[in-house]
Design a protein around this motif. Sequence first.
Motif, mmCIF file in Angstrom:
data_model
loop_
_atom_site.group_PDB
_atom_site.id
_atom_site.type_symbol
_atom_site.label_atom_id
_atom_site.label_comp_id
_atom_site.label_asym_id
_atom_site.label_seq_id
_atom_site.Cartn_x
_atom_site.Cartn_y
_atom_site.Cartn_z
ATOM 1 N N GLY A 183 25.427 26.411 22.016
ATOM 2 C CA GLY A 183 26.082 27.503 21.306
ATOM 3 C C GLY A 183 27.468 27.846 21.801
ATOM 4 N N LEU A 184 28.025 27.040 22.704
ATOM 5 C CA LEU A 184 29.355 27.330 23.233
ATOM 6 C C LEU A 184 30.452 26.515 22.556
ATOM 7 C CD1 LEU A 184 28.420 27.552 27.001
ATOM 8 C CD2 LEU A 184 28.936 29.429 25.458
ATOM 9 N N GLY A 185 30.099 25.802 21.496
ATOM 10 C CA GLY A 185 31.071 25.014 20.749
ATOM 11 C C GLY A 185 31.504 25.741 19.496
ATOM 12 N N LYS A 186 32.163 25.006 18.618
ATOM 13 C CA LYS A 186 32.627 25.584 17.364
ATOM 14 C C LYS A 186 31.430 25.897 16.478
ATOM 15 C CE LYS A 186 35.771 24.772 13.547
ATOM 16 N NZ LYS A 186 36.713 23.860 12.943
ATOM 17 N N GLN A 187 31.404 27.097 15.942
ATOM 18 C CA GLN A 187 30.294 27.511 15.083
ATOM 19 C C GLN A 187 30.425 26.845 13.729
ATOM 20 O OE1 GLN A 187 27.828 29.332 16.378
ATOM 21 N NE2 GLN A 187 28.981 29.261 18.274
ATOM 22 N N LYS A 188 29.310 26.433 13.182
ATOM 23 C CA LYS A 188 29.302 25.802 11.858
ATOM 24 C C LYS A 188 29.560 26.875 10.805
ATOM 25 C CE LYS A 188 26.726 21.875 13.038
ATOM 26 N NZ LYS A 188 27.491 20.723 13.109
ATOM 27 N N ALA A 189 30.340 26.519 9.816
ATOM 28 C CA ALA A 189 30.643 27.453 8.732
ATOM 29 C C ALA A 189 29.407 27.636 7.855
ATOM 30 C CB ALA A 189 31.804 26.933 7.902
ATOM 31 N N ALA A 190 29.261 28.832 7.324
ATOM 32 C CA ALA A 190 28.141 29.103 6.425
ATOM 33 C C ALA A 190 28.358 28.304 5.145
ATOM 34 C CB ALA A 190 28.073 30.589 6.108
ATOM 35 N N PRO A 191 27.291 27.781 4.582
ATOM 36 C CA PRO A 191 27.458 27.010 3.347
ATOM 37 C C PRO A 191 28.002 27.879 2.223
ATOM 38 C CG PRO A 191 25.129 27.294 3.880
ATOM 39 C CD PRO A 191 25.922 27.864 5.004
ATOM 40 N N HIS A 234 40.362 24.490 16.305
ATOM 41 C CA HIS A 234 39.858 23.167 16.627
ATOM 42 C C HIS A 234 39.998 22.894 18.127
ATOM 43 C CE1 HIS A 234 38.904 18.952 16.173
ATOM 44 N NE2 HIS A 234 39.987 18.669 16.863
ATOM 45 N N GLY A 235 38.884 22.768 18.812
ATOM 46 C CA GLY A 235 38.905 22.439 20.228
ATOM 47 C C GLY A 235 39.098 23.598 21.174
ATOM 48 N N HIS A 236 39.261 24.797 20.660
ATOM 49 C CA HIS A 236 39.485 25.948 21.534
ATOM 50 C C HIS A 236 38.162 26.636 21.828
ATOM 51 C CE1 HIS A 236 43.745 25.419 21.239
ATOM 52 N NE2 HIS A 236 43.693 25.469 19.922
ATOM 53 N N THR A 237 37.252 25.895 22.448
ATOM 54 C CA THR A 237 35.940 26.440 22.793
ATOM 55 C C THR A 237 35.645 26.103 24.247
ATOM 56 O OG1 THR A 237 34.774 24.426 22.139
ATOM 57 C CG2 THR A 237 35.106 26.092 20.423
ATOM 58 N N PRO A 238 34.748 26.856 24.889
ATOM 59 C CA PRO A 238 34.385 26.519 26.268
ATOM 60 C C PRO A 238 33.821 25.105 26.398
ATOM 61 C CG PRO A 238 33.622 28.727 25.731
ATOM 62 C CD PRO A 238 34.137 28.122 24.459
ATOM 63 N N ALA A 239 33.058 24.653 25.410
ATOM 64 C CA ALA A 239 32.487 23.309 25.463
ATOM 65 C C ALA A 239 33.588 22.247 25.467
ATOM 66 C CB ALA A 239 31.542 23.091 24.286
#
Length: 79
Positions: A59-67, A6-11
Motif C-alpha cells: 500500500g505504499l505505492g501509487k494508488q490505483k484509480a477508481a474505475p 509518477h514515481g513519487h511514492t515511498p515504494a
Amino acid sequence: MAGSNHGHTPAAWTGVTIAIIGFCISGAFMVMASPLGFWAGMVVVALGGVVGMAMSAAGLGKQKAAPRTHQVASASAES
C-alpha cells in the motif's frame, strides 16, 4: 508528465535508492576486477526491485484509480 505523481511514492524512492547502491557496489568491484563483488552488487540491485514491489503491494505505492463508469442516456428518456 507535469502534474502527475509518477514515481513519487515511498515504494519507488526506496526501490530506486537500493538499486543505486547496488549499482555503485557493482561498479566499484568491476573496477577492482572482482567478479564475486560485482554479482553481489547485482543481487542488491535485484533486491531493490523486490523491496519496491513488496512496498507497493503493502500500500505504499501509487494508488490505483477508481474505475470510470460511463452513463449512457436512454432513448426513451429523450422522447
